[in-house]
Design a protein around this motif. Structure first.
Motif, PDB file in Angstrom:
ATOM      1  N   VAL A 213       0.849  -1.191   0.000  1.00 40.22           N
ATOM      2  CA  VAL A 213       0.000   0.000   0.000  1.00 40.22           C
ATOM      3  C   VAL A 213       0.883   1.239   0.000  1.00 40.22           C
ATOM      4  N   SER A 214       0.551   2.190  -0.874  1.00 40.46           N
ATOM      5  CA  SER A 214       1.322   3.427  -0.967  1.00 40.46           C
ATOM      6  C   SER A 214       0.375   4.601  -1.186  1.00 40.46           C
ATOM      7  N   HIS A 215       0.916   5.811  -1.009  1.00 42.96           N
ATOM      8  CA  HIS A 215       0.155   7.028  -1.290  1.00 42.96           C
ATOM      9  C   HIS A 215       0.402   7.434  -2.727  1.00 42.96           C
ATOM     10  N   GLY A 216      -0.663   7.772  -3.424  1.00 49.04           N
ATOM     11  CA  GLY A 216      -0.535   8.198  -4.804  1.00 49.04           C
ATOM     12  C   GLY A 216      -0.580   9.711  -4.928  1.00 49.04           C
ATOM     13  N   SER A 217      -0.308  10.188  -6.136  1.00 52.94           N
ATOM     14  CA  SER A 217      -0.376  11.614  -6.444  1.00 52.94           C
ATOM     15  C   SER A 217      -1.423  11.840  -7.529  1.00 52.94           C
ATOM     16  N   ALA A 218      -1.562  13.070  -7.951  1.00 53.34           N
ATOM     17  CA  ALA A 218      -2.519  13.382  -9.012  1.00 53.34           C
ATOM     18  C   ALA A 218      -2.181  12.609 -10.294  1.00 53.34           C
ATOM     19  N   ASP A 219      -0.908  12.307 -10.481  1.00 52.31           N
ATOM     20  CA  ASP A 219      -0.501  11.558 -11.678  1.00 52.31           C
ATOM     21  C   ASP A 219      -1.043  10.132 -11.685  1.00 52.31           C
ATOM     22  N   ASP A 220      -1.445   9.629 -10.509  1.00 51.88           N
ATOM     23  CA  ASP A 220      -1.960   8.266 -10.405  1.00 51.88           C
ATOM     24  C   ASP A 220      -3.482   8.195 -10.552  1.00 51.88           C
ATOM     25  N   LEU A 242     -13.138  11.161 -14.829  1.00 51.98           N
ATOM     26  CA  LEU A 242     -11.776  11.400 -14.358  1.00 51.98           C
ATOM     27  C   LEU A 242     -11.584  12.873 -14.010  1.00 51.98           C
ATOM     28  N   SER A 243     -12.189  13.758 -14.782  1.00 47.10           N
ATOM     29  CA  SER A 243     -12.042  15.191 -14.509  1.00 47.10           C
ATOM     30  C   SER A 243     -12.629  15.565 -13.152  1.00 47.10           C
ATOM     31  N   TYR A 244     -13.691  14.862 -12.732  1.00 45.04           N
ATOM     32  CA  TYR A 244     -14.287  15.115 -11.421  1.00 45.04           C
ATOM     33  C   TYR A 244     -13.260  14.842 -10.319  1.00 45.04           C
ATOM     34  N   PHE A 245     -12.588  13.697 -10.406  1.00 39.84           N
ATOM     35  CA  PHE A 245     -11.609  13.343  -9.380  1.00 39.84           C
ATOM     36  C   PHE A 245     -10.377  14.251  -9.448  1.00 39.84           C
ATOM     37  N   SER A 246      -9.981  14.640 -10.656  1.00 36.63           N
ATOM     38  CA  SER A 246      -8.837  15.552 -10.793  1.00 36.63           C
ATOM     39  C   SER A 246      -9.142  16.890 -10.150  1.00 36.63           C
ATOM     40  N   THR A 247     -10.373  17.391 -10.365  1.00 37.32           N
ATOM     41  CA  THR A 247     -10.778  18.656  -9.759  1.00 37.32           C
ATOM     42  C   THR A 247     -10.853  18.533  -8.247  1.00 37.32           C
ATOM     43  N   MET A 248     -11.428  17.429  -7.773  1.00 37.24           N
ATOM     44  CA  MET A 248     -11.542  17.195  -6.335  1.00 37.24           C
ATOM     45  C   MET A 248     -10.160  17.175  -5.685  1.00 37.24           C
ATOM     46  N   PRO A 257      -3.100  21.012   2.123  1.00 37.40           N
ATOM     47  CA  PRO A 257      -2.301  20.016   1.403  1.00 37.40           C
ATOM     48  C   PRO A 257      -2.497  18.578   1.863  1.00 37.40           C
ATOM     49  N   ASP A 258      -3.167  18.384   3.001  1.00 37.87           N
ATOM     50  CA  ASP A 258      -3.411  17.023   3.481  1.00 37.87           C
ATOM     51  C   ASP A 258      -4.911  16.732   3.572  1.00 37.87           C
ATOM     52  N   ARG A 259      -5.715  17.467   2.777  1.00 34.30           N
ATOM     53  CA  ARG A 259      -7.159  17.304   2.846  1.00 34.30           C
ATOM     54  C   ARG A 259      -7.611  15.984   2.215  1.00 34.30           C
ATOM     55  N   VAL A 260      -7.079  15.659   1.039  1.00 28.96           N
ATOM     56  CA  VAL A 260      -7.500  14.452   0.334  1.00 28.96           C
ATOM     57  C   VAL A 260      -6.262  13.643  -0.041  1.00 28.96           C
ATOM     58  N   ARG A 261      -6.379  12.328   0.053  1.00 30.77           N
ATOM     59  CA  ARG A 261      -5.237  11.458  -0.213  1.00 30.77           C
ATOM     60  C   ARG A 261      -5.680  10.241  -1.013  1.00 30.77           C
ATOM     61  N   LEU A 262      -4.867   9.887  -1.985  1.00 27.24           N
ATOM     62  CA  LEU A 262      -5.113   8.708  -2.810  1.00 27.24           C
ATOM     63  C   LEU A 262      -4.254   7.558  -2.298  1.00 27.24           C
ATOM     64  N   TYR A 263      -4.890   6.400  -2.085  1.00 29.07           N
ATOM     65  CA  TYR A 263      -4.205   5.204  -1.609  1.00 29.07           C
ATOM     66  C   TYR A 263      -4.214   4.146  -2.703  1.00 29.07           C
ATOM     67  N   LEU A 264      -3.075   3.514  -2.919  1.00 27.18           N
ATOM     68  CA  LEU A 264      -2.932   2.493  -3.954  1.00 27.18           C
ATOM     69  C   LEU A 264      -2.440   1.188  -3.338  1.00 27.18           C
ATOM     70  N   ALA A 265      -3.051   0.072  -3.730  1.00 31.96           N
ATOM     71  CA  ALA A 265      -2.614  -1.253  -3.273  1.00 31.96           C
ATOM     72  C   ALA A 265      -2.164  -2.042  -4.491  1.00 31.96           C
ATOM     73  N   HIS A 266      -0.886  -2.360  -4.544  1.00 38.13           N
ATOM     74  CA  HIS A 266      -0.335  -3.132  -5.654  1.00 38.13           C
ATOM     75  C   HIS A 266      -0.032  -4.559  -5.219  1.00 38.13           C
ATOM     76  N   HIS A 267      -0.207  -5.487  -6.144  1.00 37.00           N
ATOM     77  CA  HIS A 267       0.158  -6.882  -5.907  1.00 37.00           C
ATOM     78  C   HIS A 267       0.851  -7.413  -7.151  1.00 37.00           C
ATOM     79  N   GLU A 268       2.080  -7.848  -6.964  1.00 37.22           N
ATOM     80  CA  GLU A 268       2.889  -8.359  -8.077  1.00 37.22           C
ATOM     81  C   GLU A 268       2.968  -7.349  -9.214  1.00 37.22           C
TER      82      GLU A 268
END
Length: 376
Positions: A213-220, A242-248, A257-268
């Motif tokens: 699990v990692s934190h993502g950025s707008a690029d993700d 996608l534009s809705y989430f980019s705007t959000m 700067p810590d209001r919203v955070r994207l979390y990513l879970a990678h496997h293999e």
């Protein structure tokens, strides 16, 4: 004390919210940027005492115009942020009505952030085990706030009413029933111990399987959105763009700067699941989620939730909010699985007073409601 309502600058609005322990992220100035199809206005309740003007309440008003007319619906999602314990709510709501009427509103809808009842996880589980009860309302609550019930009585006396349909006829509504995990005076060990055996096992299973699990950025966000579209097809809901989430992401994090955070879970090396979390003060929310059907067996969703809860604890949050559920206890209901998943966290179900309407022009309000129903 006579109150008046005036327009606030975004800076004034945010400063007031920062002076409070928390407020819904739907009542932040930045949320007005996210809801582009509505016209947004920050409003404040002002006490003009001898010592000068003092802002003692605030709200984000979203205006939706009636087609081919200059009149609008005024909507305050999960707000406004005022003293809902006041035995005289008329002095708060009358100036709000006057203000939005001057802005061309034909009606108001608001969602007071007031909880009437709570059911512990143990109570809900016991009701499911015993059978018979088909809704949360059919079982005794562990906590009932009679002052909150008094809020509904005041609203009725002032002419406010619940929406005509329980789902929110014009698709603006926020959930009345939510599932929340209390965090105050608890640490990670205590929260984990409060989860059911399946949740603890799934968190361990994800770690053992190598879920990272990692934190993502707008690029993700494009990768999140691709997985989100897969989830929408599988679970049969209408996805946001996608534009809705980019705007959000941009608007809320520009405000804090810590209001919203994207979390990513990678496997293999593959994205197995992703979530979006939001925090305002001591209240943290699980807002959106997406998951891969092919990767369900490694339990990435449990791993993500646990990481979000840990981050909420580290940030000093007192409440982790898993957002909406329905009130169903019927295992054959398609919505039951959502309650079942959230129940495993060891939290509690909560019922808000719900959304309330005040038609200023009954004719125009009825026409707008009909239009939005047809629009779907």
């Amino acid at each position: 004390m006579v109150l008046r309502v005036r327009t606030l600058t975004p800076e004034e609005h945010l400063a007031f919210l920062d002076s409070r322990e928390s407020a819904s992220f739907l009542q932040t100035p930045a949320w007005g940027e996210v809801k582009r199809e509505w016209r947004a206005e920050s409003v404040g309740w002002v006490d003009d005492s001898d010592s000068g003007e003092k802002i003692i309440g605030a709200g984000l008003v979203l205006y939706r115009r009636l087609p081919k007319m200059r009149r609008s619906l005024a909507y305050l999602p999960e707000g406004p942020v005022i003293d809902w314990t006041d035995p005289d709510l008329r002095r708060w709501l009358a100036p709000l009505t006057e203000h939005v009427s001057a802005q061309g509103a034909f009606g108001i809808r608001m969602g007071p952030p007031v909880v009437t009842r709570r059911w512990s996880g143990a109570t809900v589980k016991a009701a499911l085990s015993e059978g018979g009860a088909r809704t949360l309302g059919a079982i005794p609550a562990d906590q009932t706030d009679h002052a909150a019930i008094g809020v509904t009585e005041q609203l009725k006396a002032m002419g406010w009413r619940p929406p005509a349909d329980g789902d929110g006829g014009f698709a603006a509504g926020q959930p009345r029933y939510v599932f929340q995990l209390p965090l105050e005076d608890r640490d990670e060990q205590a929260v984990l111990a409060g989860m059911n055996q399946l949740w603890r096992r799934n968190i361990k299973k994800a770690a053992k399987a190598g879920v990272v699990v990692s934190h993502g950025s707008a690029d993700d966000l494009p990768a999140f959105h691709e997985l989100y579209l897969e989830t929408a097809r599988r679970d049969h809901f209408t996805p946001r763009s996608l534009s809705y989430f980019s705007t959000m992401f941009r608007a809320l994090n520009a405000e804090n700067p810590d209001r919203v955070r994207l979390y990513l879970a990678h496997h293999e090396g593959e994205l197995a699941a992703a979530t979006i979390g939001v925090r305002v003060g001591t209240h943290a929310w699980y807002s959106y989620g997406a998951s891969s059907t092919a990767k369900r067996d490694v339990r990435p969703s449990n791993a993500l939730q646990w990481e979000m809860i840990r981050d909420a604890l580290a940030a000093g949050a007192r409440l982790y909010d898993l957002r909406g559920i329905t009130d169903t206890l019927d295992e054959s209901d398609s919505h039951f699985g959502l309650l079942q998943f959230k129940l495993g966290t060891g939290g509690e179900a909560a019922e808000y007073v719900g959304e309330w309407d005040l038609p200023i022009s009954r004719l125009l309000y009825s026409a707008f409601d009909l239009y939005m129903r047809r629009r779907g």
